[in-house]
Write a protein that holds these residues in place. Structure first.
Motif, PDB file in Angstrom:
ATOM      1  N   ALA A 181      18.612   2.687 -42.204  1.00 18.29           N
ATOM      2  CA  ALA A 181      18.591   2.977 -40.998  1.00 18.29           C
ATOM      3  C   ALA A 181      18.719   4.911 -42.169  1.00 18.29           C
ATOM      4  O   ALA A 181      18.381   5.747 -41.460  1.00 18.29           O
ATOM      5  CB  ALA A 181      19.678   2.687 -40.029  1.00 18.29           C
ATOM      6  N   TRP A 213      21.741  14.966 -38.830  1.00 16.79           N
ATOM      7  CA  TRP A 213      22.640  13.963 -39.043  1.00 16.79           C
ATOM      8  C   TRP A 213      23.482  12.859 -38.370  1.00 16.79           C
ATOM      9  O   TRP A 213      23.530  11.150 -38.379  1.00 16.79           O
ATOM     10  CB  TRP A 213      22.819  13.966 -40.768  1.00 16.79           C
ATOM     11  CG  TRP A 213      23.348  12.447 -41.663  1.00 16.79           C
ATOM     12  CD1 TRP A 213      24.329  11.740 -41.727  1.00 16.79           C
ATOM     13  CD2 TRP A 213      22.614  11.978 -42.982  1.00 16.79           C
ATOM     14  NE1 TRP A 213      24.138  11.329 -42.215  1.00 16.79           N
ATOM     15  CE2 TRP A 213      23.252  10.538 -42.701  1.00 16.79           C
ATOM     16  CE3 TRP A 213      21.273  12.408 -43.397  1.00 16.79           C
ATOM     17  CZ2 TRP A 213      22.937  10.131 -44.403  1.00 16.79           C
ATOM     18  CZ3 TRP A 213      20.813  11.443 -44.304  1.00 16.79           C
ATOM     19  CH2 TRP A 213      21.553  10.314 -44.909  1.00 16.79           C
ATOM     20  N   ILE A 248      13.605  12.133 -41.165  1.00 16.04           N
ATOM     21  CA  ILE A 248      13.965  12.763 -39.992  1.00 16.04           C
ATOM     22  C   ILE A 248      14.317  13.671 -40.333  1.00 16.04           C
ATOM     23  O   ILE A 248      14.551  15.340 -39.956  1.00 16.04           O
ATOM     24  CB  ILE A 248      14.570  12.024 -38.798  1.00 16.04           C
ATOM     25  CG1 ILE A 248      14.159  10.885 -38.089  1.00 16.04           C
ATOM     26  CG2 ILE A 248      15.287  12.968 -37.340  1.00 16.04           C
ATOM     27  CD1 ILE A 248      14.514  10.119 -37.036  1.00 16.04           C
ATOM     28  N   THR A 249      15.597  13.881 -40.997  1.00 18.86           N
ATOM     29  CA  THR A 249      16.724  14.854 -41.406  1.00 18.86           C
ATOM     30  C   THR A 249      15.687  16.062 -42.515  1.00 18.86           C
ATOM     31  O   THR A 249      15.504  17.414 -41.907  1.00 18.86           O
ATOM     32  CB  THR A 249      17.778  14.771 -42.121  1.00 18.86           C
ATOM     33  OG1 THR A 249      18.744  14.118 -41.075  1.00 18.86           O
ATOM     34  CG2 THR A 249      18.867  15.904 -42.276  1.00 18.86           C
ATOM     35  N   ASN A 287      14.871   6.297 -42.092  1.00 18.40           N
ATOM     36  CA  ASN A 287      15.116   6.453 -41.031  1.00 18.40           C
ATOM     37  C   ASN A 287      15.457   8.231 -41.314  1.00 18.40           C
ATOM     38  O   ASN A 287      14.611   9.344 -41.124  1.00 18.40           O
ATOM     39  CB  ASN A 287      15.306   5.858 -39.990  1.00 18.40           C
ATOM     40  CG  ASN A 287      14.158   4.930 -39.936  1.00 18.40           C
ATOM     41  OD1 ASN A 287      12.923   4.773 -40.448  1.00 18.40           O
ATOM     42  ND2 ASN A 287      14.588   3.547 -39.186  1.00 18.40           N
ATOM     43  N   THR A 288      16.638   8.432 -41.291  1.00 16.57           N
ATOM     44  CA  THR A 288      17.520   9.398 -41.113  1.00 16.57           C
ATOM     45  C   THR A 288      17.301  10.321 -42.134  1.00 16.57           C
ATOM     46  O   THR A 288      17.507  11.355 -41.706  1.00 16.57           O
ATOM     47  CB  THR A 288      19.360   9.098 -40.987  1.00 16.57           C
ATOM     48  OG1 THR A 288      19.190   7.865 -40.097  1.00 16.57           O
ATOM     49  CG2 THR A 288      20.037  10.428 -41.388  1.00 16.57           C
ATOM     50  N   THR A 337      18.774   5.413 -36.795  1.00 16.97           N
ATOM     51  CA  THR A 337      19.516   5.316 -37.385  1.00 16.97           C
ATOM     52  C   THR A 337      19.914   5.637 -37.599  1.00 16.97           C
ATOM     53  O   THR A 337      21.011   4.359 -37.095  1.00 16.97           O
ATOM     54  CB  THR A 337      19.334   7.370 -36.976  1.00 16.97           C
ATOM     55  OG1 THR A 337      19.888   7.419 -35.682  1.00 16.97           O
ATOM     56  CG2 THR A 337      18.262   7.725 -36.507  1.00 16.97           C
ATOM     57  N   PRO A 386      19.076  10.563 -30.571  1.00 17.11           N
ATOM     58  CA  PRO A 386      18.174   9.810 -31.556  1.00 17.11           C
ATOM     59  C   PRO A 386      18.302   8.559 -29.886  1.00 17.11           C
ATOM     60  O   PRO A 386      17.455   7.645 -30.337  1.00 17.11           O
ATOM     61  CB  PRO A 386      18.526   9.483 -32.350  1.00 17.11           C
ATOM     62  CG  PRO A 386      19.000  10.696 -32.953  1.00 17.11           C
ATOM     63  CD  PRO A 386      20.056  11.649 -31.994  1.00 17.11           C
ATOM     64  N   LEU A 398       8.939   8.294 -34.643  1.00 14.78           N
ATOM     65  CA  LEU A 398      10.401   9.288 -35.597  1.00 14.78           C
ATOM     66  C   LEU A 398       9.580  10.856 -35.744  1.00 14.78           C
ATOM     67  O   LEU A 398      10.491  11.514 -35.958  1.00 14.78           O
ATOM     68  CB  LEU A 398      10.401   8.866 -36.952  1.00 14.78           C
ATOM     69  CG  LEU A 398      10.988   7.792 -37.108  1.00 14.78           C
ATOM     70  CD1 LEU A 398      10.877   7.240 -38.870  1.00 14.78           C
ATOM     71  CD2 LEU A 398      11.963   7.377 -37.026  1.00 14.78           C
ATOM     72  N   ASN A 440      13.565   2.281 -36.130  1.00 11.64           N
ATOM     73  CA  ASN A 440      13.680   3.019 -35.467  1.00 11.64           C
ATOM     74  C   ASN A 440      14.520   3.535 -35.709  1.00 11.64           C
ATOM     75  O   ASN A 440      15.059   5.184 -35.737  1.00 11.64           O
ATOM     76  CB  ASN A 440      12.586   3.573 -34.993  1.00 11.64           C
ATOM     77  CG  ASN A 440      11.186   4.247 -35.293  1.00 11.64           C
ATOM     78  OD1 ASN A 440      10.535   3.624 -36.245  1.00 11.64           O
ATOM     79  ND2 ASN A 440      10.306   3.432 -34.027  1.00 11.64           N
TER      80      ASN A 440
END
Length: 273
Positions: free
Chosen positions: A67, A204, A74-75, A70-71, A221, A210, A136, A219
């Motif tokens: 997780a 975040w 994305i961030t 993933n975060t 977060t 999400p 994502l 997927n």
């Protein structure tokens, strides 16, 4: 003496305010070291013995590393996209303020004033049509709309840069892209860092996007993992708070390390040259 009295007065005023602000953090942290029964009896008290099974259970049962990856992905991609597009959009509007560019600025300002929540239904339908739900990179596209906020930050800061700089570069034979990447963009470092900090903390900690656009466990977060810790009819509060603390630690460290840059960026952008 007058200055010392004022400092003492400010300390007396700010101390209870600081304690009041710290209390929610104290409440969360101390309950991560309690059993559920002890938390239910007295959530404010100091734990009788430090119960570490909450942390071991979370690290064992919750896919935190996945997780977090993933975060982080994305961030990082979303913030990078916002900074680049925001700076590129601000550059021609500041250094070439024609009628067309002013019209574009007005259009962006109008879009910035529209709350994100009002666009959720058409945005969800659009994401569904393009098969971007539970992707994502689909969520990255959603967050890229934050480029408008970065655009306004960059525009305010660019106005402090003397227009003689790009003019001198043009005389020396530098092209438009060279002026932006070699001269203007390096000068935007303070406001760029500020934009990165703000947008990183937003993405975040974001729950709404999400929750709407990601639905598979693969997927999820970090914030969605915290949400999953809540049961339908009951909540194991010590485990819930333990997971919350673990999720907040990276962004807390990030903010502490970068907070000086926030002040520099805001002050720099507020002063017009």
């Amino acid at each position: 003496m007058e200055i010392n009295k004022r400092r003492w007065l400010m300390d007396i005023i700010m101390l209870p305010i600081g304690l009041l602000t710290f209390f929610p953090f104290y409440l969360i942290i101390v309950n991560t070291f309690k059993t559920q029964a002890e938390t239910a009896r007295n959530p404010i008290s100091w734990p009788k013995t430090f119960y570490l099974d909450n942390y071991s259970y979370v690290f064992r049962e919750v896919p935190l590393l996945h997780a977090m990856m993933n975060t982080t992905v994305i961030t990082a991609i979303s913030v990078g996209t916002m900074v680049i597009f925001g700076a590129m959009a601000a550059y021609p509007i500041v250094f070439n303020p024609g009628k067309t560019n002013k019209l574009i600025m007005t259009y962006l300002m109008a879009g910035f004033l529209i709350p994100f929540q009002t666009t959720l239904i058409p945005l969800f339908e659009l994401m569904t049509d393009f098969r971007l739900i539970d992707r994502l990179y689909g969520l990255v596209l959603v967050y890229s709309g934050g480029s408008v906020f970065v655009f306004f930050l960059m525009m305010g800061y660019m106005k402090t840069i003397p227009k003689e700089l790009p003019e001198a570069a043009i005389i020396d034979g530098c092209g438009t892209s060279g002026i932006f990447w070699k001269i203007i963009f390096p000068l935007l470092k303070p406001i760029t860092v500020t934009a990165i900090i703000y947008q990183t903390m937003w993405i975040w900690n974001d729950f709404l996007a999400p929750m709407l656009f990601l639905n598979s466990s693969n997927n999820m977060t970090l914030i969605l993992q915290v949400y999953r810790a809540k049961g339908e009819f009951s909540v194991n509060w010590p485990l819930f708070m333990t997971l919350t603390v673990i999720v907040l630690i990276p962004i807390f460290i990030f903010f502490i390390l970068m907070q000086k840059q926030i002040v520099k960026g805001i002050v720099g952008g507020a002063v017009k040259g």
